[in-house]
Design a protein around this motif. Structure first.
Motif, PDB file in Angstrom:
ATOM      1  N   THR A 114     -20.248  17.185 -31.121  1.00 32.93           N
ATOM      2  CA  THR A 114     -20.842  18.422 -31.657  1.00 32.93           C
ATOM      3  C   THR A 114     -21.533  18.208 -33.010  1.00 32.93           C
ATOM      4  O   THR A 114     -21.190  18.857 -34.004  1.00 32.93           O
ATOM      5  CB  THR A 114     -19.787  19.555 -31.773  1.00 32.93           C
ATOM      6  OG1 THR A 114     -18.748  19.156 -32.686  1.00 32.93           O
ATOM      7  CG2 THR A 114     -19.171  19.872 -30.421  1.00 32.93           C
ATOM      8  N   GLU A 137     -24.847  17.783 -35.919  1.00 29.24           N
ATOM      9  CA  GLU A 137     -25.811  18.718 -36.509  1.00 29.24           C
ATOM     10  C   GLU A 137     -26.886  19.087 -35.477  1.00 29.24           C
ATOM     11  O   GLU A 137     -27.637  18.221 -35.024  1.00 29.24           O
ATOM     12  CB  GLU A 137     -26.490  18.086 -37.739  1.00 29.24           C
ATOM     13  CG  GLU A 137     -25.535  17.727 -38.870  1.00 29.24           C
ATOM     14  CD  GLU A 137     -24.937  16.333 -38.697  1.00 29.24           C
ATOM     15  OE1 GLU A 137     -25.141  15.716 -37.632  1.00 29.24           O
ATOM     16  OE2 GLU A 137     -24.250  15.873 -39.628  1.00 29.24           O
ATOM     17  N   PRO A 138     -26.978  20.374 -35.150  1.00 33.03           N
ATOM     18  CA  PRO A 138     -27.870  20.771 -34.050  1.00 33.03           C
ATOM     19  C   PRO A 138     -29.352  20.612 -34.374  1.00 33.03           C
ATOM     20  O   PRO A 138     -30.172  20.565 -33.464  1.00 33.03           O
ATOM     21  CB  PRO A 138     -27.520  22.251 -33.850  1.00 33.03           C
ATOM     22  CG  PRO A 138     -26.940  22.688 -35.150  1.00 33.03           C
ATOM     23  CD  PRO A 138     -26.235  21.501 -35.720  1.00 33.03           C
ATOM     24  N   TRP A 139     -29.677  20.504 -35.664  1.00 33.35           N
ATOM     25  CA  TRP A 139     -31.098  20.388 -36.035  1.00 33.35           C
ATOM     26  C   TRP A 139     -31.622  18.971 -35.855  1.00 33.35           C
ATOM     27  O   TRP A 139     -32.803  18.709 -36.082  1.00 33.35           O
ATOM     28  CB  TRP A 139     -31.327  20.873 -37.479  1.00 33.35           C
ATOM     29  CG  TRP A 139     -30.244  20.502 -38.451  1.00 33.35           C
ATOM     30  CD1 TRP A 139     -29.139  21.240 -38.765  1.00 33.35           C
ATOM     31  CD2 TRP A 139     -30.146  19.299 -39.229  1.00 33.35           C
ATOM     32  NE1 TRP A 139     -28.371  20.579 -39.686  1.00 33.35           N
ATOM     33  CE2 TRP A 139     -28.972  19.389 -40.000  1.00 33.35           C
ATOM     34  CE3 TRP A 139     -30.951  18.175 -39.373  1.00 33.35           C
ATOM     35  CZ2 TRP A 139     -28.555  18.392 -40.870  1.00 33.35           C
ATOM     36  CZ3 TRP A 139     -30.557  17.169 -40.251  1.00 33.35           C
ATOM     37  CH2 TRP A 139     -29.360  17.289 -40.985  1.00 33.35           C
ATOM     38  N   VAL A 190     -31.480  17.389 -32.957  1.00 30.62           N
ATOM     39  CA  VAL A 190     -31.750  17.160 -31.536  1.00 30.62           C
ATOM     40  C   VAL A 190     -33.217  16.791 -31.302  1.00 30.62           C
ATOM     41  O   VAL A 190     -34.117  17.423 -31.836  1.00 30.62           O
ATOM     42  CB  VAL A 190     -31.397  18.419 -30.720  1.00 30.62           C
ATOM     43  CG1 VAL A 190     -31.970  18.326 -29.317  1.00 30.62           C
ATOM     44  CG2 VAL A 190     -29.899  18.557 -30.629  1.00 30.62           C
TER      45      VAL A 190
END
Lengths: 306, 242
Positions: free
Chosen positions: A169, A171-173, A175
């Motif tokens: 999980t 850092e979503p930024w 991707v």
């Protein structure tokens, strides 16, 4: 929530295109064995996986079920030569998981080639097969397929999850397109291609519920239809799918009148086989997303009326 | 051509002012902004327009490191507020930006004689907050964009309708931050990140602190980006909560 008919129609049209272009599922038996006989197996295996989802979810009409069955028969008999091509693939490259991975969905749908199974059981005993340096998502998928085949995976699935990008999980930024494909496949494997949404660990489900809408928004605007389709599948695998209307409208609008789904932006130009090789995958994904989303929408409807 | 030339000049003036603010924020300079000299020279409408673009953030160092602003800087600030009153049909962000500047003036206890909220002001009602209902109805994408434009309102202990709207939607603002980073919109990302620094309920998985450093690394050459990142850093260090 999106109109169920819109989502359903995407799959209906995709299946028509796949049937009309069934000859695109072809191997290259004459290719130098050292050069990659197995390269062209992937589309066949993906087709079988998606058809299996279609039968499993039971939301297709009789026309779609009939087309799916005929597509499976066609590819099994003609493309795979009744399974002999899988045997040949295993002899060309004994340790490649590809023939087994293509075989499994056919087996689950009632097709059989005992020699593929014998080889699979033998390879499973080899330390070498367990030691293959697959990336974590691929390893997770192979272990899941081994379980479904009836073997005990030598690399437990739970051990692979933590090594995947999604399992951590992050850092979503950060991707990117490549990472996003890893994410979608991790979800496919954890849920057995949408069959068991409860297979997603709660922390991963929460993570996706929070960040998936951003990624869907982004790849919709980039008109990356292949990846968007996979992300829409992931949405349909969540405990509470959003079935995002804007994304589904954009996705449906990108589909061609004959059912083909471009991979990126618009349809490519070229020889029929070249076009097939580019658009078969997004079109399969469109069928997959459509069936799963339709199924979830109908399930919610059922809950709502209970 | 002249129009774009003017626009480039304005952008340059805004960047210069933003650089001064960044320096003051980095240095924790209580007494005067390094750019006071530049502020002294502000006379033309272009320079006032630049102050108007930067908005309340011109005096941000004095808000975050409580200290009286330089009188000259304050005078320019006041003149800007007087020169650019929002029209009745102005966009909500324009009205709020003006409100933020007026509020900052009040903070330093120098109400304008005819300004909103001042005794005897012609429109005392203007001291009242503009409507912020549009934020509650905005998609998470639009919400984040609007909040980034209104980043000067993201200061500790501020309490207004915009802050309350942001507080109600920390996950949506976090989504907007991710979207802005993915789109390489560093200014929006920095503004959203500044807001998030002040909000409770931001998902841990966002990785905000590293995210702001990433935004600075990628877009920090633009002083307007650096200003937001530095503001966030100062507020985080202070452990400030809205």
């Amino acid at each position: 929530m999106t109109d169920t008919r819109l989502m359903h129609t995407v799959g209906v049209r995709a299946l028509e295109w796949l049937w009309a272009h069934r000859d695109g599922f072809r191997l290259e038996p004459d290719v130098d064995p050292e050069v990659g006989f197995l390269e062209r197996f992937k589309p066949v295996g993906e087709l079988a996986l998606i058809c299996r989802v279609l039968f499993r979810e039971g939301v297709a009409g009789s026309r779609q079920a009939d087309l799916a069955r005929r597509l499976l028969d066609h590819t099994w008999r003609n493309t795979l030569d009744g399974g002999r091509m899988l045997v040949r693939g295993q002899r060309v490259e004994p340790l490649s998981p590809i023939p087994f991975e293509v075989y499994l969905p056919y087996k689950e749908l009632g097709y059989s080639e005992p020699e593929v199974e014998r080889a699979t059981v033998l390879y499973h005993r080899l330390d070498s097969w367990a030691a293959l340096e697959l990336d974590p998502t691929r390893r997770l998928g192979l272990s899941a397929f081994q379980r479904r085949f009836g073997l005990v995976p030598r690399v437990p699935e739970a051990d692979s999850v933590g090594s995947t990008w999604l399992g951590q999980t992050p850092e979503p930024w950060t991707v990117s397109g490549h990472i996003a494909y890893d994410v979608t496949h991790t979800v496919f494997h954890l849920t057995d291609w949408g069959e068991h949404p409860e297979g997603l660990p709660p922390d991963i489900a929460d993570y996706l519920a929070t960040w998936l809408p951003v990624w869907i928004d982004d790849w919709l605007d980039l008109e990356r239809w292949d990846l968007l389709g996979e992300l829409l599948v992931v949405d349909a695998c969540l405990p509470r799918p959003t079935l995002d209307e804007r994304a589904w409208r954009g996705f449906a609008a990108a589909q061609q009148p004959d059912g083909a789904m471009p991979a990126v932006r618009t349809m490519p130009e070229g020889e029929p086989d070249e076009v097939f090789d580019i658009v078969y995958h997004p079109t399969l994904v469109a069928a997959f997303a459509s069936m799963l989303a339709t199924s979830r929408a109908l399930a919610e409807l059922t809950h709502a009326t209970e | 051509m002249e129009q774009s030339g003017t626009s480039a000049l304005l952008q340059g003036a805004v960047q210069d002012l933003a650089s001064d603010v960044v320096s003051a924020l980095r240095g924790g300079d209580h007494l005067r902004m390094s750019g006071t000299g530049a502020v002294d020279e502000i006379e033309g409408s272009l320079d006032l327009a630049a102050v108007r673009v930067l908005g309340a953030d011109l005096l941000l160092p004095h808000v975050l490191f409580p200290s009286p602003p330089d009188p000259a800087a304050l005078a320019v600030f006041r003149k800007t507020v007087e020169t650019f009153p929002p029209r009745a049909d102005a966009a909500p962000t324009v009205k709020w930006s003006h409100w933020a500047m007026s509020r900052t003036l009040r903070r330093f206890d120098t109400p304008l004689s005819g300004a909103p909220g001042a005794p005897g002001a012609s429109f005392e009602d203007e001291a009242a907050e503009p409507d912020a209902g549009w934020l509650d109805e905005a998609t998470w994408q639009a919400l984040t964009h609007q909040l980034a434009v209104l980043a000067p309102l993201a200061v500790p202990a501020e309490d207004c309708a915009v802050v309350r709207a942001a507080r109600r939607r920390p996950v949506d603002v976090a989504r907007g931050f991710v979207r802005a980073v993915r789109r390489r919109d560093w200014q929006q990302a920095a503004g959203a990140g500044r807001w998030l620094t002040l909000l409770d309920g931001v998902p841990d998985t966002l990785g905000l602190e590293a995210g702001l450093d990433f935004v600075e690394l990628m877009g920090g050459n633009d002083p307007r980006v650096a200003l937001q990142v530095q503001a966030a850093r100062v507020m985080r260090t202070a452990g400030a909560l809205v």
